[in-house]
Scaffold this motif. Structure first.
Motif, mmCIF file in Angstrom:
data_model
loop_
_atom_site.group_PDB
_atom_site.id
_atom_site.type_symbol
_atom_site.label_atom_id
_atom_site.label_comp_id
_atom_site.label_asym_id
_atom_site.label_seq_id
_atom_site.Cartn_x
_atom_site.Cartn_y
_atom_site.Cartn_z
ATOM 1 N N VAL A 156 0.836 -1.199 0.000
ATOM 2 C CA VAL A 156 0.000 0.000 0.000
ATOM 3 C C VAL A 156 0.869 1.247 0.000
ATOM 4 N N ILE A 157 0.253 2.347 -0.410
ATOM 5 C CA ILE A 157 0.850 3.675 -0.288
ATOM 6 C C ILE A 157 -0.185 4.584 0.349
ATOM 7 N N VAL A 158 0.238 5.413 1.294
ATOM 8 C CA VAL A 158 -0.600 6.505 1.763
ATOM 9 C C VAL A 158 0.210 7.789 1.651
ATOM 10 N N CYS A 159 -0.474 8.874 1.384
ATOM 11 C CA CYS A 159 0.201 10.167 1.325
ATOM 12 C C CYS A 159 -0.716 11.206 1.943
ATOM 13 N N ASP A 160 -0.116 12.271 2.466
ATOM 14 C CA ASP A 160 -0.940 13.325 3.061
ATOM 15 C C ASP A 160 -0.121 14.598 3.195
ATOM 16 N N VAL A 161 -0.726 15.605 3.797
ATOM 17 C CA VAL A 161 -0.103 16.922 3.837
ATOM 18 C C VAL A 161 1.148 16.968 4.702
ATOM 19 N N ASN A 162 1.251 16.074 5.667
ATOM 20 C CA ASN A 162 2.453 16.003 6.497
ATOM 21 C C ASN A 162 2.640 14.576 7.004
ATOM 22 N N ILE A 163 3.746 14.344 7.679
ATOM 23 C CA ILE A 163 4.076 12.997 8.137
ATOM 24 C C ILE A 163 3.040 12.485 9.123
ATOM 25 N N LYS A 164 2.604 13.323 10.042
ATOM 26 C CA LYS A 164 1.640 12.899 11.061
ATOM 27 C C LYS A 164 0.332 12.437 10.435
ATOM 28 N N GLU A 165 -0.178 13.206 9.485
ATOM 29 C CA GLU A 165 -1.438 12.834 8.826
ATOM 30 C C GLU A 165 -1.273 11.557 8.001
ATOM 31 N N ALA A 166 -0.141 11.417 7.338
ATOM 32 C CA ALA A 166 0.102 10.202 6.550
ATOM 33 C C ALA A 166 0.168 8.986 7.470
ATOM 34 N N ARG A 167 0.801 9.141 8.604
ATOM 35 C CA ARG A 167 0.897 8.048 9.575
ATOM 36 C C ARG A 167 -0.493 7.661 10.092
ATOM 37 N N THR A 168 -1.312 8.653 10.374
ATOM 38 C CA THR A 168 -2.679 8.381 10.830
ATOM 39 C C THR A 168 -3.478 7.674 9.752
ATOM 40 N N ALA A 169 -3.290 8.084 8.508
ATOM 41 C CA ALA A 169 -4.002 7.451 7.397
ATOM 42 C C ALA A 169 -3.603 5.989 7.256
ATOM 43 N N LEU A 170 -2.310 5.693 7.410
ATOM 44 C CA LEU A 170 -1.841 4.313 7.295
ATOM 45 C C LEU A 170 -2.419 3.448 8.407
ATOM 46 N N GLN A 171 -2.413 3.977 9.625
ATOM 47 C CA GLN A 171 -2.964 3.213 10.743
ATOM 48 C C GLN A 171 -4.472 3.008 10.569
ATOM 49 N N THR A 172 -5.167 4.026 10.080
ATOM 50 C CA THR A 172 -6.602 3.903 9.836
ATOM 51 C C THR A 172 -6.893 2.859 8.764
ATOM 52 N N LEU A 173 -6.079 2.847 7.721
ATOM 53 C CA LEU A 173 -6.233 1.865 6.647
ATOM 54 C C LEU A 173 -6.101 0.447 7.192
ATOM 55 N N GLU A 174 -5.046 0.192 7.956
ATOM 56 C CA GLU A 174 -4.823 -1.151 8.477
ATOM 57 C C GLU A 174 -5.888 -1.547 9.504
ATOM 58 N N TYR A 175 -6.288 -0.621 10.341
ATOM 59 C CA TYR A 175 -7.320 -0.883 11.351
ATOM 60 C C TYR A 175 -8.639 -1.253 10.684
ATOM 61 N N THR A 176 -8.996 -0.506 9.651
ATOM 62 C CA THR A 176 -10.251 -0.770 8.943
ATOM 63 C C THR A 176 -10.190 -2.096 8.202
ATOM 64 N N ALA A 177 -9.060 -2.376 7.571
ATOM 65 C CA ALA A 177 -8.905 -3.645 6.862
ATOM 66 C C ALA A 177 -9.010 -4.817 7.833
ATOM 67 N N LYS A 178 -8.411 -4.681 9.015
ATOM 68 C CA LYS A 178 -8.496 -5.741 10.029
ATOM 69 C C LYS A 178 -9.933 -5.926 10.500
ATOM 70 N N MET A 179 -10.643 -4.820 10.709
ATOM 71 C CA MET A 179 -12.040 -4.892 11.113
ATOM 72 C C MET A 179 -12.880 -5.596 10.045
ATOM 73 N N PHE A 180 -12.643 -5.248 8.805
ATOM 74 C CA PHE A 180 -13.382 -5.818 7.677
ATOM 75 C C PHE A 180 -13.155 -7.327 7.576
ATOM 76 N N ILE A 181 -11.885 -7.736 7.617
ATOM 77 C CA ILE A 181 -11.558 -9.159 7.500
ATOM 78 C C ILE A 181 -12.075 -9.943 8.712
#
Length: 215
Positions: A156-181
């Motif tokens: 996967v790739i995530v990008c955002d306006v700064n490092i903190k937001e990108a990090r939050t997006a990556l964690q949200t992506l993985e958390y949601t994927a885990k919830m879904f599975i």
């Protein structure tokens, strides 16, 4: 932002990703915009133990300072070129998100607040060999369509306006994927929010600035 702070933030992010199971081994690479170019983790580096000297400075397709950059540096650069507001790009292969990337499943973004915002636009990229010009071009061509990219059979790739937001997006992506599975495994029906409510949240709730996506 001073380059010293950028490098420190990248170091912390690499460790955070490893500690939170958002990355593993030497798979993945992270970068942040700096002046006219960007710093990116060097080839073969372990994201959990990055030192200042483990970053390369690149600009306009050229490696200018530091160790040899990740072979996927042009993939990062394509996003920076297409999206002037983007300040950081994180590429890794967390388990659940990569599992989704390796299927034809669509990841829902209507489960909860952070998912609605960070996963509003999830873009699929067909498989191309890591580090290839074809992959870099494929990502660049889709860069304006979202902030989250599923690289099929890759990661996967995530990008955002700064490092903190990108990090939050990556964690949200993985958390949601885990919830879904997990819900699929256990036969649990998740009650996602309807389209009208999601639209209202994104455009009227004032949670985050509304993004301007490519039409």
């Amino acid at each position: 932002m001073a380059k010293e702070i950028i490098l420190q933030d990248l170091q912390k992010t690499g460790k955070y990703m490893m500690d939170k199971d958002l990355a593993w081994g030497t798979a993945g690479n992270i970068s942040a915009r700096c002046e006219e170019g960007y710093f990116i983790s060097a080839t073969g580096t372990y994201l959990g133990e990055l030192e200042v000297e483990d970053f390369s400075y690149c600009e306009k397709g050229e490696h200018l300072v530091g160790k040899k950059p990740s072979k996927e540096f042009l993939m990062h650069e394509g996003i920076y070129e297409e999206r002037e507001e983007i300040g950081a790009v994180l590429h890794s292969s967390p388990f659940y998100s990569t599992l989704i990337a390796n299927t034809s499943l669509d990841l829902p973004s209507n489960y909860f607040v952070e998912a609605m915002y960070y996963l509003e636009k999830v873009v699929r990229i067909p498989y191309y060999h890591p580090g290839s010009k074809e992959l870099a071009q494929a990502v660049k061509s889709k860069a304006k369509e979202g902030n989250v990219f599923l690289l099929e059979n890759h990661g996967v790739i995530v990008c955002d306006v700064n490092i903190k937001e990108a990090r939050t997006a990556l964690q949200t992506l993985e958390y949601t994927a885990k919830m879904f599975i997990t819900a699929m495994e256990k036969g649990i029906q998740i009650n996602g929010l309807d389209e009208k409510t999601v639209y209202s949240f994104l455009h009227e709730a004032g949670y985050k600035p509304v993004r301007q996506w490519k039409k």
